[in-house]
Write an enzyme that holds these catalytic residues in place. Structure first.
Site, PDB file in Angstrom:
ATOM      1  N   GLU A 148       0.857  -1.208   0.008  1.00 23.90           N
ATOM      2  CA  GLU A 148       0.041  -0.172  -0.003  1.00 23.90           C
ATOM      3  C   GLU A 148       0.812   1.300   0.169  1.00 23.90           C
ATOM      4  O   GLU A 148       1.938   1.424   0.864  1.00 23.90           O
ATOM      5  CB  GLU A 148      -0.831   0.006   1.171  1.00 23.90           C
ATOM      6  CG  GLU A 148      -1.725   1.270   1.416  1.00 23.90           C
ATOM      7  CD  GLU A 148      -2.617   1.277   2.552  1.00 23.90           C
ATOM      8  OE1 GLU A 148      -3.504   2.089   2.570  1.00 23.90           O
ATOM      9  OE2 GLU A 148      -2.231   0.498   3.544  1.00 23.90           O
ATOM     10  N   GLU A 180      -9.786  10.360   6.272  1.00 23.63           N
ATOM     11  CA  GLU A 180      -9.989   9.471   7.389  1.00 23.63           C
ATOM     12  C   GLU A 180      -9.996  10.430   8.676  1.00 23.63           C
ATOM     13  O   GLU A 180      -9.028  11.169   9.245  1.00 23.63           O
ATOM     14  CB  GLU A 180      -8.523   8.731   7.422  1.00 23.63           C
ATOM     15  CG  GLU A 180      -8.079   7.743   6.424  1.00 23.63           C
ATOM     16  CD  GLU A 180      -6.867   6.962   6.422  1.00 23.63           C
ATOM     17  OE1 GLU A 180      -7.311   5.662   6.420  1.00 23.63           O
ATOM     18  OE2 GLU A 180      -5.943   7.583   6.947  1.00 23.63           O
TER      19      GLU A 180
END
Length: 151
Positions: A50, A133
């Site tokens: 990632e 987030e």
């Protein structure tokens, strides 16, 4: 809208993308891209690698791992973090100055990450995501526009 992902990294000429974020002055949050890669053409599940690009953040939060250096990609400066979230390798690029609007090539980050992680041309780019987030509060955090294409 359809996607041509997963696509083998060595077959990608470019992956232009653009984003326009809105940032509040309160809360604890980050605004980031997630770029996922794997040695197999996955469409579900956890990827091996990632890459996170933190465009901006507020509060005492940080990516997983630890800082391993600094770099400049397409004119923007980043602190590079390397670590693992327990399921995959995670490399994060944390902007040293907030980025609100930017158009860039995702492959610039894939190429830089490949100098430190075992990504090869036979790996697959499986997804490109942009998001937010919010850890707490974050009222006003938003995305005005997002686009991504793989050529």
């Amino acid at each position: 809208m359809g996607t041509n992902l997963p696509t083998e990294v060595g077959q990608i000429l470019s992956a232009p993308t653009s984003i326009d974020y809105n940032y509040p002055t309160t809360g604890v949050w980050d605004a980031s891209y997630d770029i996922c890669l794997d040695s197999t053409p996955k469409t579900t599940g956890v990827n091996q690698q990632e890459i996170m690009i933190w465009f901006n953040h507020q509060g005492s939060i940080q990516p997983v791992g630890s800082p391993v250096g600094n770099t400049t990609i397409e004119g923007k400066n980043f602190v590079v973090w390397d670590g693992s979230n327990g399921m995959n390798n995670a490399m994060a690029y944390v902007a040293t100055e907030p980025i609100e609007v930017w158009s860039f090539d995702v492959m610039s980050f894939v190429d830089h990450t490949a100098t430190m992680e075992p990504i090869t041309d036979s790996w697959y780019l499986t997804s490109i995501r942009a998001g937010l987030e919010p850890w707490s509060d974050g009222v006003g955090l938003g995305v005005d526009s997002f686009s991504a294409k793989v050529n």
